[in-house]
Write a protein that holds these residues in place. Structure first.
Motif, mmCIF file in Angstrom:
data_model
loop_
_atom_site.group_PDB
_atom_site.id
_atom_site.type_symbol
_atom_site.label_atom_id
_atom_site.label_comp_id
_atom_site.label_asym_id
_atom_site.label_seq_id
_atom_site.Cartn_x
_atom_site.Cartn_y
_atom_site.Cartn_z
ATOM 1 N N GLN B 43 0.831 -1.202 0.000
ATOM 2 C CA GLN B 43 0.000 0.000 0.000
ATOM 3 C C GLN B 43 0.867 1.254 0.000
ATOM 4 O O GLN B 43 0.571 2.225 0.675
ATOM 5 C CB GLN B 43 -0.972 -0.002 1.176
ATOM 6 N N LEU B 44 1.954 1.174 -0.741
ATOM 7 C CA LEU B 44 2.920 2.271 -0.889
ATOM 8 C C LEU B 44 3.461 2.762 0.454
ATOM 9 O O LEU B 44 3.639 3.961 0.675
ATOM 10 C CB LEU B 44 2.304 3.418 -1.706
ATOM 11 N N ASP B 65 3.212 -4.989 -3.395
ATOM 12 C CA ASP B 65 2.382 -4.091 -4.211
ATOM 13 C C ASP B 65 2.379 -4.513 -5.680
ATOM 14 O O ASP B 65 3.226 -5.289 -6.121
ATOM 15 C CB ASP B 65 2.901 -2.654 -4.104
ATOM 16 N N LEU B 66 1.440 -3.937 -6.432
ATOM 17 C CA LEU B 66 1.392 -4.188 -7.875
ATOM 18 C C LEU B 66 2.541 -3.492 -8.594
ATOM 19 O O LEU B 66 3.000 -3.958 -9.636
ATOM 20 C CB LEU B 66 0.077 -3.653 -8.458
ATOM 21 N N VAL B 67 2.978 -2.364 -8.032
ATOM 22 C CA VAL B 67 3.942 -1.511 -8.739
ATOM 23 C C VAL B 67 5.353 -1.711 -8.179
ATOM 24 O O VAL B 67 5.511 -2.102 -7.017
ATOM 25 C CB VAL B 67 3.537 -0.026 -8.626
ATOM 26 N N PRO B 68 6.374 -1.456 -8.997
ATOM 27 C CA PRO B 68 7.751 -1.655 -8.535
ATOM 28 C C PRO B 68 8.144 -0.671 -7.432
ATOM 29 O O PRO B 68 7.671 0.472 -7.417
ATOM 30 C CB PRO B 68 8.595 -1.409 -9.796
ATOM 31 N N PHE B 103 11.263 5.589 -6.392
ATOM 32 C CA PHE B 103 10.157 5.887 -7.303
ATOM 33 C C PHE B 103 9.045 6.664 -6.590
ATOM 34 O O PHE B 103 8.392 7.510 -7.179
ATOM 35 C CB PHE B 103 9.564 4.601 -7.877
ATOM 36 N N HIS B 104 8.778 6.282 -5.340
ATOM 37 C CA HIS B 104 7.701 6.901 -4.558
ATOM 38 C C HIS B 104 8.351 7.499 -3.308
ATOM 39 O O HIS B 104 8.486 6.829 -2.276
ATOM 40 C CB HIS B 104 6.643 5.865 -4.182
ATOM 41 N N ARG B 105 8.769 8.756 -3.415
ATOM 42 C CA ARG B 105 9.655 9.316 -2.402
ATOM 43 C C ARG B 105 8.986 9.606 -1.061
ATOM 44 O O ARG B 105 9.662 9.914 -0.084
ATOM 45 C CB ARG B 105 10.348 10.570 -2.959
ATOM 46 N N HIS B 106 7.667 9.496 -1.028
ATOM 47 C CA HIS B 106 6.999 9.626 0.271
ATOM 48 C C HIS B 106 7.141 8.332 1.079
ATOM 49 O O HIS B 106 6.863 8.311 2.283
ATOM 50 C CB HIS B 106 5.521 9.948 0.073
#
Lengths: 179, 114
Positions: B43-44, B65-68, B103-106
């Motif tokens: 969930q990021l 997760d679905l995303v890398p 990729f998701h800096r948060h």
């Protein structure tokens, strides 16, 4: 009101018109599972194409990084959706909602491709924010509550987590490229 | 260094109880085994976002997760982890190691090595 804000609102209105038109033709809350799968895939594919447009037209590192993220994430989600459909031996069904999404996207691309430099960056960022706001509303309030297949519901839920993060990221990009 | 001996082993209920007691005490005194440390990307978010391991321990990052995602710090990098991929990272030195998904800096986390 600045020209930039007006441009952003115009883009948002174009997108909203696409959704509004589809709502008239086909309420997203009344799609069956295979139509939902099709519409979700099309929505992801549209944002991948938005991102490729940004990579072709923008030199801003933040915009390009965001575009690369959209390609990476939406491709992964769409691949997962295709894998699930393959597993279920199901074919996604084209529908009026998907067609309205594509019509809205083509209208947006026709306008954005005429822009360049900072004007393009602002329009792309504004469109990404409004697009994710709208898609997240449809996925969260229409698709997930109505989809019947449990695995598709789980996949949409996981995808929505990602899309909400994209929405927050897009809001940051809008602030960074200015209004 | 304390060594486990086999004196009395297998000679009955009392011996088994003493062995179990010794093992329980050892588990209490020693730090948790490093190979048990896992951080999930889901969930990021990194879960747990903060983890403490003994010096020389490892953390296995696993993407649910679905995303890398990545777990990337100044001193380590898992590289890109796609859905259900995992990567074990060794932490030979003490310290606090912050990291993020590039990729998701948060998405941020911290490994504390003591």
């Amino acid at each position: 009101m600045s020209r930039n804000l007006l441009a952003g609102l115009a883009l948002a209105a174009t997108l909203a018109a696409g959704f509004a038109g589809s709502a008239t033709a086909q309420d997203p809350a009344k799609l069956n599972d295979l139509e939902i799968a099709h519409a979700a895939y099309v929505a992801g594919d549209i944002d991948i194409r938005n991102a490729h447009l940004a990579l072709a037209l923008s030199d801003d590192p933040k915009v390009r990084e965001f575009a690369e993220l959209m390609i990476r994430d939406h491709e992964a989600v769409n691949q997962a959706a295709l894998a699930l459909l393959h597993k279920l031996k199901a074919e996604p069904q084209d529908n009026a909602f998907s067609q309205a999404l594509l019509k809205g996207a083509h209208d947006t691309w026709a306008k954005m491709v005429k822009l360049s430099g900072h004007e393009f960056d602002k329009s792309y960022a504004a469109n990404e924010l409004s697009y994710h706001q709208t898609v997240n509303h449809v996925v969260g309030d229409a698709f997930i509550p109505n989809v019947e297949n449990a695995e598709l519901k789980t996949l949409l839920g996981s995808a929505l987590d990602t899309f909400k993060a994209h929405e927050l990221h897009a809001a940051e990009i809008v602030k960074e490229v200015g209004s | 260094m304390t060594q486990v001996t086999t004196r009395g082993a297998g000679s009955g209920w009392w011996s088994r109880r003493r062995i179990l007691g010794a093992l329980s005490l050892a588990a209490f005194v020693r730090p948790a085994r490093a190979e048990g440390a896992t951080v999930e990307m889901q969930q990021l978010k990194f879960a747990p976002a903060e983890i403490e391991i003994p010096m020389g321990g490892t953390v296995t990052f696993v993407n649910l997760d679905l995303v890398p995602h990545t777990a990337t710090g100044e001193d380590f990098d898992t590289g890109t982890l796609r859905k259900e991929e995992r990567k074990e990272i060794a932490f030979p030195a003490a310290g606090e190691f912050t990291y993020l998904c590039k990729f998701h800096r948060h998405m941020t986390g911290r490994v504390i090595v003591r």
